[in-house]
Design a protein around this motif. Structure first.
Motif, short mmCIF file in Angstrom:
data_model
loop_
_atom_site.label_atom_id
_atom_site.label_comp_id
_atom_site.label_asym_id
_atom_site.label_seq_id
_atom_site.Cartn_x
_atom_site.Cartn_y
_atom_site.Cartn_z
N GLU A 36 0.85 -1.24 0.05
CA GLU A 36 -0.11 -0.10 0.25
C GLU A 36 0.99 1.18 0.16
N GLY A 37 2.24 1.14 -0.32
CA GLY A 37 3.21 2.43 -0.50
C GLY A 37 3.88 2.50 0.97
N ILE A 38 5.03 3.07 0.89
CA ILE A 38 5.91 3.29 1.93
C ILE A 38 5.24 4.01 3.22
N GLY A 44 4.61 6.95 11.08
CA GLY A 44 3.42 6.34 10.19
C GLY A 44 3.25 7.15 8.74
N HIS A 45 3.82 8.32 8.57
CA HIS A 45 3.79 9.27 7.32
C HIS A 45 4.16 8.33 6.25
N ARG A 46 3.24 8.67 5.16
CA ARG A 46 3.57 7.96 3.80
C ARG A 46 4.22 8.49 2.72
N GLU A 47 4.79 9.93 2.95
CA GLU A 47 5.62 10.52 2.09
C GLU A 47 6.82 10.60 2.28
N TRP A 49 11.50 10.46 0.37
CA TRP A 49 12.12 10.34 -0.85
C TRP A 49 13.23 9.22 -0.77
N ARG A 50 13.60 8.97 -1.76
CA ARG A 50 14.52 7.74 -1.98
C ARG A 50 16.15 8.28 -1.99
N LEU A 51 17.05 7.96 -1.12
CA LEU A 51 18.23 8.55 -1.07
C LEU A 51 19.09 7.67 -1.79
N GLY A 52 20.18 8.02 -2.11
CA GLY A 52 21.29 7.44 -3.18
C GLY A 52 21.64 5.96 -2.91
N SER A 53 21.48 5.57 -1.23
CA SER A 53 21.96 4.60 -0.81
C SER A 53 20.59 3.27 -1.14
N GLY A 54 19.71 3.77 -1.58
CA GLY A 54 18.64 3.02 -1.82
C GLY A 54 17.43 3.00 -0.45
N ARG A 55 17.76 3.57 0.49
CA ARG A 55 16.86 4.01 1.58
C ARG A 55 15.91 4.98 1.31
N TRP A 56 14.85 4.98 2.22
CA TRP A 56 13.85 5.87 2.15
C TRP A 56 13.83 6.78 3.26
N GLU A 57 13.57 8.23 3.01
CA GLU A 57 13.45 9.12 4.45
C GLU A 57 12.34 9.74 4.44
N CYS A 58 11.67 9.63 5.63
CA CYS A 58 10.42 10.26 5.77
C CYS A 58 10.65 11.85 5.80
N THR A 59 9.72 12.49 4.90
CA THR A 59 9.43 13.98 4.72
C THR A 59 9.14 14.69 5.94
N LEU A 60 8.70 13.81 6.99
CA LEU A 60 7.78 14.48 8.15
C LEU A 60 9.02 14.45 9.47
N CYS A 61 9.47 13.26 9.80
CA CYS A 61 10.30 13.28 10.81
C CYS A 61 11.86 13.08 10.50
#
Length: 248
Positions: A36-38, A44-47, A49-61
């Motif tokens: 259902e998405g990241i 629990g935020h759903r937004e 962006w992907r970093l160069g390492s392949g990880r996701w970083e939360c835009t909120l926290c």
């Protein structure tokens, strides 16, 4: 029900087409883990962006999350494409695969890497909370480790002694000692002593565990962990037909 060609590759050609590089492998794992998405594991935020390492970083926290965290791929330096290729070999070879065979076919630099990959896969294939075997259960032991020049009789210095318990479904299922296979109607499925646990399609379950030395005293606790108290147990050995329950 997962469908070949839609939910997973149906052939080795599809495997190569689906996963040509690391980003494609990560995208597939994200689809499996977060259908259902990241979602941020902290807030629990759903937004994000992907970093160069392949990880996701939360835009909120600002919390970073990896799709491989907490999985068998966690902190592995082996490319995911090789992990997926190893998974294909494990699931497509009816006689099982060895670490040496995986190392050679995938061109891995060390035997330890191939062994660790197979060990993680086999551990992951054990179903959590699985019940013990029931009904008619047949038990036998085997020596795994190739030819050994030293030792005599049932003694061994380098081999692993593996106990195998098979849940028999009569009259549909029976164990063929000559072939080392289980047969269900017209279908045959191999029994591998190196597989921690397996549920064969349309048939009984198989469990295995290491133990030593080869005596009823050491074998009984292994069987107790794998089979219910109401199971009818007997040795599959051609040398001893004594029911296992009666020798305790």
């Amino acid at each position: 029900m997962p469908t070949a060609g839609r939910d997973y590759p149906g052939s080795y050609g599809e495997l190569l087409a689906w996963f040509p590089d690391e980003p494609a492998c990560l995208d597939y794992l994200e689809w499996l883990r977060w259908p259902e998405g990241i979602r941020c594991p902290r807030c629990g935020h759903r937004e994000g962006w992907r970093l160069g390492s392949g990880r996701w970083e939360c835009t909120l926290c600002g919390r970073q999350a990896s799709v491989t965290a907490g999985t068998i791929f966690h902190r592995s330096r082996t490319p995911l494409g090789l992990w997926f290729a190893a998974a294909w070999q494990i699931t497509s070879q009816k006689n099982g695969v060895s670490a040496l065979g995986v190392q050679r076919s995938l061109g891995l630099g060390s035997f330890q890497t191939a062994w660790a990959m197979l060990h993680r896969y086999r551990a992951a294939m054990v179903r959590p909370g699985r019940g013990r075997l029931s009904g008619h259960v047949e038990v036998d032991e085997a020596y795994v480790g190739g030819v050994e020049s030293s030792g005599w009789g049932r003694r061994t210095e380098t081999k692993a002694i593996v106990a195998i318990a098979v849940e028999i479904e009569n009259p549909k299922g029976y164990r063929s000692r000559a072939r080392g296979y289980l047969r269900y109607g017209t279908r045959f499925a191999p029994v591998s002593a190196t597989t921690p646990a397996a549920t064969l399609p349309g048939g009984p379950s198989v469990r295995s565990a290491t133990f030593q030395p080869v005596t009823s005293t050491t074998l009984s606790p292994v069987v107790d962990r794998q089979a219910g108290v109401r199971s009818g147990l007997q040795f599959a050995s051609t040398h001893d037909k004594t029911p296992l329950r009666s020798i305790r």
